[in-house]
Design a protein around this motif. Sequence first.
Motif, PDB file in Angstrom:
ATOM      1  N   GLY A 260      -0.718   5.229   2.470  1.00 38.09           N
ATOM      2  CA  GLY A 260      -0.239   3.858   2.333  1.00 38.09           C
ATOM      3  C   GLY A 260       1.186   3.758   2.851  1.00 38.09           C
TER       4      GLY A 260
ATOM      5  N   PHE B  81       0.855  -1.187   0.000  1.00 34.81           N
ATOM      6  CA  PHE B  81       0.000   0.000   0.000  1.00 34.81           C
ATOM      7  C   PHE B  81       0.885   1.229   0.000  1.00 34.81           C
ATOM      8  CE2 PHE B  81      -2.389  -3.257   2.450  1.00 34.81           C
ATOM      9  CZ  PHE B  81      -3.385  -3.480   1.504  1.00 34.81           C
ATOM     10  N   GLN B  82       0.609   2.129  -0.936  1.00 32.24           N
ATOM     11  CA  GLN B  82       1.365   3.373  -1.001  1.00 32.24           C
ATOM     12  C   GLN B  82       0.463   4.462  -1.549  1.00 32.24           C
ATOM     13  OE1 GLN B  82       4.622   2.248  -3.550  1.00 32.24           O
ATOM     14  NE2 GLN B  82       3.488   2.705  -5.402  1.00 32.24           N
TER      15      GLN B  82
ATOM     16  N   HIS C  26      -7.372   0.480  -3.441  1.00 36.90           N
ATOM     17  CA  HIS C  26      -7.011  -0.420  -2.346  1.00 36.90           C
ATOM     18  C   HIS C  26      -8.125  -1.413  -2.031  1.00 36.90           C
ATOM     19  CE1 HIS C  26      -3.546   2.068  -1.744  1.00 36.90           C
ATOM     20  NE2 HIS C  26      -4.254   3.096  -1.361  1.00 36.90           N
TER      21      HIS C  26
ATOM     22  N   LEU D  40      -5.530   9.262   4.111  1.00 32.06           N
ATOM     23  CA  LEU D  40      -5.151   7.861   4.250  1.00 32.06           C
ATOM     24  C   LEU D  40      -3.837   7.691   3.522  1.00 32.06           C
ATOM     25  CD1 LEU D  40      -6.289   5.100   5.337  1.00 32.06           C
ATOM     26  CD2 LEU D  40      -6.995   4.679   2.960  1.00 32.06           C
TER      27      LEU D  40
ATOM     28  N   HIS E 120       0.447  -1.520   5.772  1.00 34.01           N
ATOM     29  CA  HIS E 120      -0.696  -0.936   6.484  1.00 34.01           C
ATOM     30  C   HIS E 120      -0.901   0.503   6.009  1.00 34.01           C
ATOM     31  CE1 HIS E 120       2.618   0.669   8.917  1.00 34.01           C
ATOM     32  NE2 HIS E 120       1.766   1.573   9.373  1.00 34.01           N
ATOM     33  N   PHE E 121      -1.906   1.130   6.556  1.00 29.59           N
ATOM     34  CA  PHE E 121      -2.199   2.537   6.267  1.00 29.59           C
ATOM     35  C   PHE E 121      -2.100   3.343   7.552  1.00 29.59           C
ATOM     36  CE2 PHE E 121      -4.814   0.026   3.390  1.00 29.59           C
ATOM     37  CZ  PHE E 121      -4.551   0.596   2.157  1.00 29.59           C
ATOM     38  N   GLU E 122      -1.852   4.630   7.394  1.00 28.42           N
ATOM     39  CA  GLU E 122      -2.031   5.577   8.487  1.00 28.42           C
ATOM     40  C   GLU E 122      -3.224   6.443   8.121  1.00 28.42           C
ATOM     41  OE1 GLU E 122       2.536   6.086  10.136  1.00 28.42           O
ATOM     42  OE2 GLU E 122       1.642   7.745   9.014  1.00 28.42           O
ATOM     43  N   LEU E 123      -4.074   6.689   9.093  1.00 25.61           N
ATOM     44  CA  LEU E 123      -5.247   7.537   8.901  1.00 25.61           C
ATOM     45  C   LEU E 123      -5.075   8.771   9.782  1.00 25.61           C
ATOM     46  CD1 LEU E 123      -8.055   7.961   7.643  1.00 25.61           C
ATOM     47  CD2 LEU E 123      -9.003   6.688   9.593  1.00 25.61           C
TER      48      LEU E 123
END
Length: 143
Positions: A109, A3-4, A23, A107, A113-116
């Motif tokens: 990537g 994820f990016q 995603h 959001l 994982h993701f950071e929100l």
Amino acid sequence: MLFQGVSSLSLDAKGRLSVPTRHRDVLTGQFEGRMTVTRNPEGCLMVFPRAEWEKYREKVLALPESAKWWKRILVGNAMDVEMDGTGRVLIAPELREAAALTKEAKLIGMGNHFELWDKVTYDEKEAAALAQGMPDALKDFTF
């Protein structure tokens, strides 16, 4: 699976966000839409596909007793979520409050994982990081 990228999102009145289409297919196909959301000590939330969360959780739980509070913060605040039929995920009020998430979010990537982030918070932290200049760890990195 990697994820990016960054996506600007809006949380609805119930605290749901729509997972970006790019995603959504991976999260649905590889992970059956099952994810885990938890706090990040930097002020955002981390959103893991469930299988990746389970690996991360094992690392956290293996930390020494001196990290008990970090175990509580990371594992104790974790909440399992599932994408609904329209690709939305509900972010619990406690987690929204912990990350100061309002309506506008980003959001990010981050590989597995993701950071929100709350949009305003992210923009401020990004500007501060750019103003500080590159850390020594990047001085020899070729862009």
